[in-house]
Structure formats: structure tokens, C-alpha cells
Write an enzyme that holds these catalytic residues in place. Structure first.
Site, PDB file in Angstrom:
ATOM      1  N   ASP A   1      -0.308   5.133   0.709  1.00 51.37           N
ATOM      2  CA  ASP A   1      -0.479   6.044   1.699  1.00 51.37           C
ATOM      3  C   ASP A   1      -0.350   5.416   3.405  1.00 51.37           C
ATOM      4  OD1 ASP A   1      -1.097   8.050  -0.035  1.00 51.37           O
ATOM      5  OD2 ASP A   1      -2.730   7.188  -0.295  1.00 51.37           O
TER       6      ASP A   1
ATOM      7  N   ASN B   1      -3.661   9.374  -7.176  1.00 49.52           N
ATOM      8  CA  ASN B   1      -2.635  10.110  -7.176  1.00 49.52           C
ATOM      9  C   ASN B   1      -1.307   9.309  -6.774  1.00 49.52           C
ATOM     10  OD1 ASN B   1      -3.804  13.045  -7.216  1.00 49.52           O
ATOM     11  ND2 ASN B   1      -4.905  12.153  -5.476  1.00 49.52           N
TER      12      ASN B   1
ATOM     13  N   GLY C   1      -7.417   4.094   3.659  1.00 52.10           N
ATOM     14  CA  GLY C   1      -7.437   3.035   2.582  1.00 52.10           C
ATOM     15  C   GLY C   1      -8.738   3.004   1.817  1.00 52.10           C
ATOM     16  N   VAL C   2      -9.806   3.874   2.126  1.00 53.88           N
ATOM     17  CA  VAL C   2     -11.005   3.973   1.806  1.00 53.88           C
ATOM     18  C   VAL C   2     -11.100   4.893   0.434  1.00 53.88           C
ATOM     19  CG1 VAL C   2     -13.476   4.689   2.036  1.00 53.88           C
ATOM     20  CG2 VAL C   2     -11.889   3.437   4.072  1.00 53.88           C
TER      21      VAL C   2
ATOM     22  N   ASP D   1      -1.538  -0.408   6.216  1.00 53.84           N
ATOM     23  CA  ASP D   1      -1.781   0.345   7.351  1.00 53.84           C
ATOM     24  C   ASP D   1      -3.302   0.541   7.651  1.00 53.84           C
ATOM     25  OD1 ASP D   1      -2.271   2.133   5.283  1.00 53.84           O
ATOM     26  OD2 ASP D   1      -2.023   3.838   7.164  1.00 53.84           O
TER      27      ASP D   1
ATOM     28  N   ASP E   1       0.922  -1.348   0.047  1.00 56.37           N
ATOM     29  CA  ASP E   1      -0.060   0.142   0.138  1.00 56.37           C
ATOM     30  C   ASP E   1       0.849   1.272   0.029  1.00 56.37           C
ATOM     31  OD1 ASP E   1      -2.332   1.557   0.409  1.00 56.37           O
ATOM     32  OD2 ASP E   1      -1.593   1.723   2.796  1.00 56.37           O
TER      33      ASP E   1
END
Ligand code: BG6
Ligand code: MG
Length: 213
Positions: free
Chosen positions: A12, A117, A47-48, A169, A10
Site C-alpha cells: 500500500d 487484503n 503501515g500500521v 512508504d 511494501d
């Protein structure tokens, strides 16, 4: 001997702390709109996807479709402004060493980020060369906690799900990795990522010898 042949990261909150910038951008939008929004609220958004996050932020407040789209675009404009200056110094401690170690072990690496992004951030961090594949917010229709994004990443690496480890995370990301049939390393408190097979407070704490068996 481990059968793991790929790592899916992942972005972010795992590779870099853009989770903070997402929070600041949502907070600014919530303030504009007179909606209360705390760091605890924000933890539910990790994560959403952008749209699902906005629905949660509005807490049932009814808005027109146009207003909804405008707010999603405004939040993104705030976020894009925050990530403008992103540089290699914004890598979370120890992550670059992990990428290097995985490369030297011949393990393939993919990104598995819900963010549209993601490529901009990877470019700013100057770590694109480490990734064999980038799966991002434009890659699949069903967002985390659906397994689709991680399955897309594994397929692009040419690997089976059980040959991949996901690093996440977010609660939704841990759920997505487990639903994909992958081993999951959770980064953060047990209340958030405790369902994962491995858990560390920080990504730099990951013990590769242990997780690779
Ligand atoms: C995830 C973040 O990686 O990407 C979420 O954890 C964010 O906070 C989601 O909402 C979508 O990101 P973007 O950049 O497409 O709005
Ligand atoms: Mg994350």
C-alpha cells in the site's frame, strides 16, 4: 559489487496507491462514529495494522470489545468495496519496470505488507508472477515497526537480512526494515521516511544502479 539478493516491497503506497483507499475507508468510519479524522491523522496510520490503526483513530475514546471488532470489520468492508475494481492500471508509475529489471538481474522479490487484503490486491494488479514470496498481514504476530514481517519474508526467500532491500512508504515500515538489519528505500517526504538509507519521492524514481551499488 553489491551483496543484495532480494527486494521486499511494501504494498500500500509503494506498488499501488491503496493508501488512499485505506484513508477513504477510515474517514468514512470516523464520520459514521462522529470522530474527527484528517489526512494528517491518516499519515500516522500508514503501515500500521488494522487494529492498531483503529486504536489511534479513536484517540482514547472508550468502546466495548464488540463495538471495536464491529468497527474494524466495517472499515474493512468499506476498504474491500474500494479495491473491488483494482486492475493493472492501478500500478504506480514505473513499478512494473522495476519488478522486471530485478527479475532480469536474478534478484528475488517478496511482498512485505501488513495488509490481510494483500493477496487480493496483488491478484487485481496481475503481478503475482513477479513475487517469489508473499508475506502479509496473516504471516506474523508482531506488526511493523517490529522487524518480524521482513524477517519472515527474507527467510522465505532463503536470504540473510543483510542481503535484502526493503521498499517502504511508512515511518513504521522504515523502522521495521532497519530493525531487521536491512537496507531501506523510503518513498515519500523526508519527515516521514528520512531515516531510510535511500529516499525517493515516488517509487518509479528508484535508481536501481545506485541502490545496488
Ligand atoms: C498496511 C496499510 O499496508 O496494511 C495500513 O498501510 C493498513 O493502512 C494495514 O491498516 C492493514 O491492512 P488491512 O487490509 O489488513 O486492514
Ligand atoms: Mg505502505
Amino acid at each position: 559489487m553489491s551483496n543484495i539478493k532480494g527486494f521486499i516491497f511494501d504494498l500500500d503506497g509503494v506498488i499501488t496507491d491503496t493508501a488512499e483507499y485505506h484513508y477513504l475507508a477510515w474517514k468514512r468510519l470516523a464520520d459514521d462514529e462522529g470522530v474527527s479524522f484528517s489526512r494528517e491523522d491518516n499519515d500516522q496510520l500508514r503501515g500500521v495494522s488494522r487494529e492498531a490503526s483503529l486504536k489511534l483513530l479513536l484517540k482514547g475514546k472508550v468502546v466495548t470489545d464488540d463495538h471495536f471488532k464491529e468497527m474494524a470489520a466495517r472499515k474493512n468492508a468499506y476498504y474491500v468495496d474500494y479495491i473491488k475494481g483494482i486492475s493493472p492500471a492501478d500500478m504506480l508509475p514505473g513499478v512494473l519496470d522495476i519488478l522486471k529489471e530485478l527479475k532480469s538481474r536474478g534478484i528475488k522479490i517478496s511482498l512485505g505488507s501488513a495488509s490481510k487484503n494483500a493477496r487480493t490486491v496483488i491478484k487485481g494488479l496481475q503481478v503475482g508472477e513477479y513475487f517469489d514470496n508473499i508475506s502479509d498481514g496473516g504471516s506474523v504476530k508482531n506488526a511493523k515497526p517490529a522487524p518480524d514481517l521482513f524477517l519472515h519474508a527474507a527467510k522465505n526467500l532463503g536470504l540473510k537480512p543483510e542481503e535484502c532491500i526493503v521498499v517502504e512508504d511508512a515511518r513504521s515500515g522504515v523502522e521495521a526494515g532497519l530493525a531487521a538489519g536491512m537496507v531501506v528505500i523510503g518513498i515519500g517526504p523526508a519527515e516521514r521516511v528520512g531515516e531510510a538509507q535511500f529516499r525517493y519521492d515516488e517509487p518509479g524514481d528508484i535508481d536501481l544502479s545506485k541502490v545496488l551499488g
